[in-house]
Design a protein around this motif. Structure first.
Motif, mmCIF file in Angstrom:
data_model
loop_
_atom_site.group_PDB
_atom_site.id
_atom_site.type_symbol
_atom_site.label_atom_id
_atom_site.label_comp_id
_atom_site.label_asym_id
_atom_site.label_seq_id
_atom_site.Cartn_x
_atom_site.Cartn_y
_atom_site.Cartn_z
ATOM 1 N N ALA A 3 -11.183 16.350 -46.694
ATOM 2 C CA ALA A 3 -10.838 17.774 -46.745
ATOM 3 C C ALA A 3 -10.347 18.099 -48.145
ATOM 4 C CB ALA A 3 -9.768 18.113 -45.714
ATOM 5 N N ALA A 4 -10.276 19.384 -48.418
ATOM 6 C CA ALA A 4 -9.773 19.873 -49.696
ATOM 7 C C ALA A 4 -8.746 20.970 -49.425
ATOM 8 C CB ALA A 4 -10.924 20.430 -50.533
ATOM 9 N N VAL A 5 -7.941 21.263 -50.430
ATOM 10 C CA VAL A 5 -6.970 22.347 -50.307
ATOM 11 C C VAL A 5 -7.719 23.622 -49.945
ATOM 12 C CG1 VAL A 5 -5.315 23.764 -51.585
ATOM 13 C CG2 VAL A 5 -5.321 21.276 -51.882
ATOM 14 N N GLY A 6 -7.220 24.332 -48.944
ATOM 15 C CA GLY A 6 -7.849 25.563 -48.478
ATOM 16 C C GLY A 6 -8.702 25.384 -47.235
ATOM 17 N N ASP A 7 -9.075 24.142 -46.923
ATOM 18 C CA ASP A 7 -9.832 23.890 -45.693
ATOM 19 C C ASP A 7 -8.940 24.126 -44.486
ATOM 20 O OD1 ASP A 7 -12.039 23.163 -47.171
ATOM 21 O OD2 ASP A 7 -11.884 21.015 -46.733
ATOM 22 N N ARG A 8 -9.566 24.427 -43.349
ATOM 23 C CA ARG A 8 -8.839 24.622 -42.093
ATOM 24 C C ARG A 8 -9.042 23.400 -41.221
ATOM 25 N NH1 ARG A 8 -5.668 28.795 -42.465
ATOM 26 N NH2 ARG A 8 -5.281 28.601 -40.260
ATOM 27 N N LEU A 9 -7.972 22.976 -40.568
ATOM 28 C CA LEU A 9 -8.050 21.900 -39.594
ATOM 29 C C LEU A 9 -7.844 22.499 -38.218
ATOM 30 C CD1 LEU A 9 -5.926 19.048 -41.226
ATOM 31 C CD2 LEU A 9 -8.384 19.464 -41.394
ATOM 32 N N VAL A 10 -8.721 22.177 -37.297
ATOM 33 C CA VAL A 10 -8.606 22.619 -35.915
ATOM 34 C C VAL A 10 -8.472 21.373 -35.060
ATOM 35 C CG1 VAL A 10 -9.715 23.863 -34.021
ATOM 36 C CG2 VAL A 10 -9.977 24.684 -36.371
ATOM 37 N N VAL A 11 -7.389 21.319 -34.295
ATOM 38 C CA VAL A 11 -7.095 20.149 -33.478
ATOM 39 C C VAL A 11 -7.189 20.549 -32.016
ATOM 40 C CG1 VAL A 11 -5.444 18.317 -32.993
ATOM 41 C CG2 VAL A 11 -5.506 19.356 -35.262
ATOM 42 N N LYS A 12 -8.130 19.930 -31.323
ATOM 43 C CA LYS A 12 -8.325 20.215 -29.903
ATOM 44 C C LYS A 12 -7.227 19.552 -29.091
ATOM 45 C CE LYS A 12 -13.265 20.086 -30.681
ATOM 46 N NZ LYS A 12 -14.483 19.324 -30.440
ATOM 47 N N SER A 13 -6.884 20.145 -27.980
ATOM 48 C CA SER A 13 -5.876 19.593 -27.084
ATOM 49 C C SER A 13 -6.432 18.395 -26.334
ATOM 50 C CB SER A 13 -5.426 20.651 -26.079
ATOM 51 O OG SER A 13 -4.550 20.076 -25.129
ATOM 52 N N ALA A 14 -5.563 17.466 -26.024
ATOM 53 C CA ALA A 14 -5.956 16.301 -25.227
ATOM 54 C C ALA A 14 -6.036 16.653 -23.745
ATOM 55 C CB ALA A 14 -4.952 15.177 -25.436
ATOM 56 N N VAL A 16 -7.066 19.596 -20.654
ATOM 57 C CA VAL A 16 -7.898 20.751 -20.331
ATOM 58 C C VAL A 16 -7.030 22.009 -20.392
ATOM 59 C CG1 VAL A 16 -9.272 21.854 -18.528
ATOM 60 C CG2 VAL A 16 -9.435 19.390 -18.892
ATOM 61 N N ASP A 17 -7.528 23.046 -21.019
ATOM 62 C CA ASP A 17 -6.831 24.326 -21.180
ATOM 63 C C ASP A 17 -5.554 24.207 -22.000
ATOM 64 O OD1 ASP A 17 -8.769 25.700 -19.773
ATOM 65 O OD2 ASP A 17 -7.760 25.400 -17.852
ATOM 66 N N GLY A 18 -5.387 23.117 -22.731
ATOM 67 C CA GLY A 18 -4.221 22.964 -23.608
ATOM 68 C C GLY A 18 -4.402 23.774 -24.879
ATOM 69 N N PRO A 19 -3.334 23.957 -25.637
ATOM 70 C CA PRO A 19 -3.423 24.762 -26.856
ATOM 71 C C PRO A 19 -4.229 24.051 -27.944
ATOM 72 C CG PRO A 19 -1.278 23.728 -26.691
ATOM 73 C CD PRO A 19 -2.002 23.440 -25.404
ATOM 74 N N VAL A 20 -4.880 24.850 -28.766
ATOM 75 C CA VAL A 20 -5.598 24.358 -29.933
ATOM 76 C C VAL A 20 -4.716 24.643 -31.144
ATOM 77 C CG1 VAL A 20 -7.648 24.675 -31.365
ATOM 78 C CG2 VAL A 20 -7.842 24.766 -28.886
ATOM 79 N N ARG A 21 -4.547 23.655 -32.004
ATOM 80 C CA ARG A 21 -3.754 23.860 -33.221
ATOM 81 C C ARG A 21 -4.686 24.175 -34.370
ATOM 82 N NH1 ARG A 21 0.202 19.194 -34.508
ATOM 83 N NH2 ARG A 21 1.155 20.810 -35.761
ATOM 84 N N ASP A 22 -4.252 25.079 -35.225
ATOM 85 C CA ASP A 22 -5.038 25.506 -36.367
ATOM 86 C C ASP A 22 -4.124 25.521 -37.575
ATOM 87 O OD1 ASP A 22 -6.115 27.401 -38.366
ATOM 88 O OD2 ASP A 22 -7.670 27.731 -36.882
ATOM 89 N N GLY A 23 -4.576 24.935 -38.678
ATOM 90 C CA GLY A 23 -3.746 24.922 -39.875
ATOM 91 C C GLY A 23 -4.579 24.859 -41.137
#
Length: 62
Positions: A3-14, A16-23
């Motif tokens: 990744a590089a500065v400015g890229d977005r990371l999306v982390v799926k929940s472990a 079902v229907d859990g929150p997705v993290r975005d940063g």
């Protein structure tokens, strides 16, 4: 994973229907774009992050 500065990371929940993290990657501490990354999460929290298989990198267009 790279990744590089400015890229977005999306982390799926472990769970079902859990929150997705975005940063946004604000610093790359690994060699040649590799982890760890410093990420500013959508809630404003910043922290060191070592991505797992549940993480997807989105590169900005342009």
């Amino acid at each position: 994973m790279k990744a590089a500065v400015g890229d977005r990371l999306v982390v799926k929940s472990a769970h079902v229907d859990g929150p997705v993290r975005d940063g946004e990657v604000i610093e790359v501490r690994g060699h040649d774009g590799e982890p760890p990354f410093v990420v500013r999460w959508e809630d404003g929290h910043e922290g060191l992050y070592f991505p797992g298989s549940d993480t997807v990198v989105h590169h900005p267009a342009g």
